[in-house]
Design a protein around this motif. Structure first.
Motif, mmCIF file in Angstrom:
data_model
loop_
_atom_site.group_PDB
_atom_site.id
_atom_site.type_symbol
_atom_site.label_atom_id
_atom_site.label_comp_id
_atom_site.label_asym_id
_atom_site.label_seq_id
_atom_site.Cartn_x
_atom_site.Cartn_y
_atom_site.Cartn_z
ATOM 1 N N GLU A 73 0.826 -1.210 0.000
ATOM 2 C CA GLU A 73 0.000 0.000 0.000
ATOM 3 C C GLU A 73 0.857 1.256 0.000
ATOM 4 O O GLU A 73 0.548 2.228 -0.697
ATOM 5 N N ASP A 74 1.950 1.240 0.771
ATOM 6 C CA ASP A 74 2.852 2.393 0.808
ATOM 7 C C ASP A 74 3.540 2.599 -0.536
ATOM 8 O O ASP A 74 3.712 3.728 -0.986
ATOM 9 N N ARG A 75 3.918 1.506 -1.196
ATOM 10 C CA ARG A 75 4.560 1.626 -2.514
ATOM 11 C C ARG A 75 3.582 2.170 -3.546
ATOM 12 O O ARG A 75 3.935 3.011 -4.374
ATOM 13 N N ILE A 76 2.337 1.706 -3.488
ATOM 14 C CA ILE A 76 1.313 2.212 -4.417
ATOM 15 C C ILE A 76 1.064 3.695 -4.152
ATOM 16 O O ILE A 76 0.977 4.495 -5.087
ATOM 17 N N GLU A 77 0.976 4.060 -2.883
ATOM 18 C CA GLU A 77 0.773 5.475 -2.534
ATOM 19 C C GLU A 77 1.918 6.332 -3.049
ATOM 20 O O GLU A 77 1.706 7.402 -3.616
ATOM 21 N N ARG A 78 3.139 5.853 -2.887
ATOM 22 C CA ARG A 78 4.297 6.610 -3.376
ATOM 23 C C ARG A 78 4.254 6.759 -4.895
ATOM 24 O O ARG A 78 4.556 7.816 -5.428
ATOM 25 N N LEU A 79 3.867 5.711 -5.588
ATOM 26 C CA LEU A 79 3.772 5.785 -7.041
ATOM 27 C C LEU A 79 2.732 6.826 -7.453
ATOM 28 O O LEU A 79 2.971 7.627 -8.356
ATOM 29 N N GLU A 91 -0.187 16.848 -18.364
ATOM 30 C CA GLU A 91 0.181 15.930 -19.435
ATOM 31 C C GLU A 91 1.342 15.050 -18.983
ATOM 32 O O GLU A 91 2.052 15.373 -18.043
ATOM 33 N N VAL A 92 1.499 13.933 -19.667
ATOM 34 C CA VAL A 92 2.602 13.013 -19.403
ATOM 35 C C VAL A 92 3.300 12.774 -20.735
ATOM 36 O O VAL A 92 2.737 12.153 -21.631
ATOM 37 N N LYS A 98 8.725 7.166 -19.180
ATOM 38 C CA LYS A 98 9.864 6.264 -19.002
ATOM 39 C C LYS A 98 10.404 6.368 -17.577
ATOM 40 O O LYS A 98 10.727 5.355 -16.948
ATOM 41 N N LEU A 99 10.507 7.593 -17.071
ATOM 42 C CA LEU A 99 11.051 7.792 -15.744
ATOM 43 C C LEU A 99 10.122 7.238 -14.663
ATOM 44 O O LEU A 99 10.586 6.578 -13.728
ATOM 45 N N ILE A 100 8.825 7.457 -14.794
ATOM 46 C CA ILE A 100 7.898 6.931 -13.791
ATOM 47 C C ILE A 100 7.918 5.404 -13.815
ATOM 48 O O ILE A 100 7.804 4.759 -12.775
ATOM 49 N N PHE A 101 8.116 4.820 -14.985
ATOM 50 C CA PHE A 101 8.234 3.359 -15.083
ATOM 51 C C PHE A 101 9.475 2.888 -14.321
ATOM 52 O O PHE A 101 9.421 1.921 -13.556
ATOM 53 N N LYS A 102 10.598 3.593 -14.492
ATOM 54 C CA LYS A 102 11.821 3.230 -13.773
ATOM 55 C C LYS A 102 11.603 3.321 -12.267
ATOM 56 O O LYS A 102 12.073 2.468 -11.507
ATOM 57 N N TYR A 103 10.898 4.351 -11.840
ATOM 58 C CA TYR A 103 10.640 4.495 -10.404
ATOM 59 C C TYR A 103 9.711 3.400 -9.904
ATOM 60 O O TYR A 103 9.869 2.913 -8.786
ATOM 61 N N ALA A 104 8.752 3.027 -10.714
ATOM 62 C CA ALA A 104 7.843 1.940 -10.318
ATOM 63 C C ALA A 104 8.642 0.649 -10.134
ATOM 64 O O ALA A 104 8.427 -0.086 -9.163
ATOM 65 N N ILE A 105 9.572 0.392 -11.026
ATOM 66 C CA ILE A 105 10.428 -0.783 -10.891
ATOM 67 C C ILE A 105 11.290 -0.642 -9.628
ATOM 68 O O ILE A 105 11.449 -1.584 -8.852
ATOM 69 N N ALA A 114 3.924 -2.634 -12.848
ATOM 70 C CA ALA A 114 4.287 -1.221 -13.006
ATOM 71 C C ALA A 114 3.430 -0.577 -14.098
ATOM 72 O O ALA A 114 2.858 0.494 -13.893
ATOM 73 N N ASN A 115 3.335 -1.247 -15.251
ATOM 74 C CA ASN A 115 2.516 -0.710 -16.343
ATOM 75 C C ASN A 115 1.047 -0.591 -15.934
ATOM 76 O O ASN A 115 0.388 0.398 -16.248
ATOM 77 N N ARG A 116 0.547 -1.597 -15.222
ATOM 78 C CA ARG A 116 -0.853 -1.579 -14.785
ATOM 79 C C ARG A 116 -1.102 -0.422 -13.808
ATOM 80 O O ARG A 116 -2.092 0.302 -13.941
ATOM 81 N N GLU A 117 -0.205 -0.208 -12.857
ATOM 82 C CA GLU A 117 -0.368 0.876 -11.887
ATOM 83 C C GLU A 117 -0.250 2.244 -12.562
ATOM 84 O O GLU A 117 -0.980 3.180 -12.218
ATOM 85 N N ILE A 118 0.646 2.360 -13.533
ATOM 86 C CA ILE A 118 0.795 3.626 -14.257
ATOM 87 C C ILE A 118 -0.476 3.942 -15.031
ATOM 88 O O ILE A 118 -0.949 5.082 -15.044
ATOM 89 N N GLU A 119 -1.057 2.950 -15.680
ATOM 90 C CA GLU A 119 -2.314 3.163 -16.408
ATOM 91 C C GLU A 119 -3.435 3.589 -15.453
ATOM 92 O O GLU A 119 -4.246 4.459 -15.784
ATOM 93 N N LYS A 120 -3.479 2.986 -14.264
ATOM 94 C CA LYS A 120 -4.468 3.397 -13.255
ATOM 95 C C LYS A 120 -4.269 4.858 -12.875
ATOM 96 O O LYS A 120 -5.235 5.607 -12.743
ATOM 97 N N CYS A 121 -3.016 5.249 -12.694
ATOM 98 C CA CYS A 121 -2.708 6.636 -12.343
ATOM 99 C C CYS A 121 -3.179 7.592 -13.433
ATOM 100 O O CYS A 121 -3.772 8.633 -13.145
ATOM 101 N N ILE A 122 -2.906 7.243 -14.682
ATOM 102 C CA ILE A 122 -3.307 8.098 -15.803
ATOM 103 C C ILE A 122 -4.821 8.256 -15.821
ATOM 104 O O ILE A 122 -5.336 9.373 -15.929
ATOM 105 N N LYS A 123 -5.542 7.156 -15.696
ATOM 106 C CA LYS A 123 -7.008 7.219 -15.711
ATOM 107 C C LYS A 123 -7.543 8.036 -14.547
ATOM 108 O O LYS A 123 -8.468 8.830 -14.712
ATOM 109 N N THR A 124 -6.956 7.857 -13.371
ATOM 110 C CA THR A 124 -7.389 8.613 -12.197
ATOM 111 C C THR A 124 -7.176 10.107 -12.399
ATOM 112 O O THR A 124 -8.057 10.915 -12.108
#
Length: 133
Positions: A73-79, A91-92, A98-105, A114-124
């Motif tokens: 939960e803390d990692r998701i919150e940080r992302l 905008e992204v 690319k950088l947010i993907f590196k941080y997710a990793i 990582a890709n799934r969480e990034i897509e959730k962030c974009i939609k949110t």
């Protein structure tokens, strides 16, 4: 000895590394804009990072490694917080993605997660920008 070294708490070191990552992320598309700066200042307060530490980190964020939190939960919150910084200009771009993907990793997510969480962030973020009807 640097001011930041005076803090022995592993949590504080993690917070400093996280804040430095946020500063690096905010700079990826050029100078930090007003919206990004406001988010960073609120985050520094939330993470209990002093003004003196902020000044040092602001000048040399690359000196502080990202230390991921243990809990999912803390990692998701940080992302999501990282994503708020890059979405401050509404905008992204490809470099930011690319950088947010590196941080997710770096936070410990698999490539797929990582890709799934990034897509959730974009939609949110997109939903939050839509005008209320």
């Amino acid at each position: 000895m640097a001011i930041i070294d005076a803090y022995e708490s592993p949590e504080h070191h993690s917070n400093v590394g996280y804040f430095a990552a946020m500063v690096r992320l905010a700079r990826v598309d050029g100078p930090i804009n007003r919206e990004e700066e406001m988010v960073l200042k609120r985050l520094a307060f939330k993470l209990d990072i002093s003004r003196e530490e902020v000044k040092i980190i602001w000048k040399h964020p690359e000196r502080y490694p990202l230390i991921p939190p243990y809990g999912l939960e803390d990692r998701i919150e940080r992302l999501h917080e990282l994503f708020a910084i890059i979405y401050a200009d509404d905008e992204v771009d490809e470099e930011e993605r690319k950088l947010i993907f590196k941080y997710a990793i770096g936070l410990g997510f698999s490539n797929k997660r990582a890709n799934r969480e990034i897509e959730k962030c974009i939609k949110t973020m997109q939903r939050s920008m839509e005008p209320d009807e």
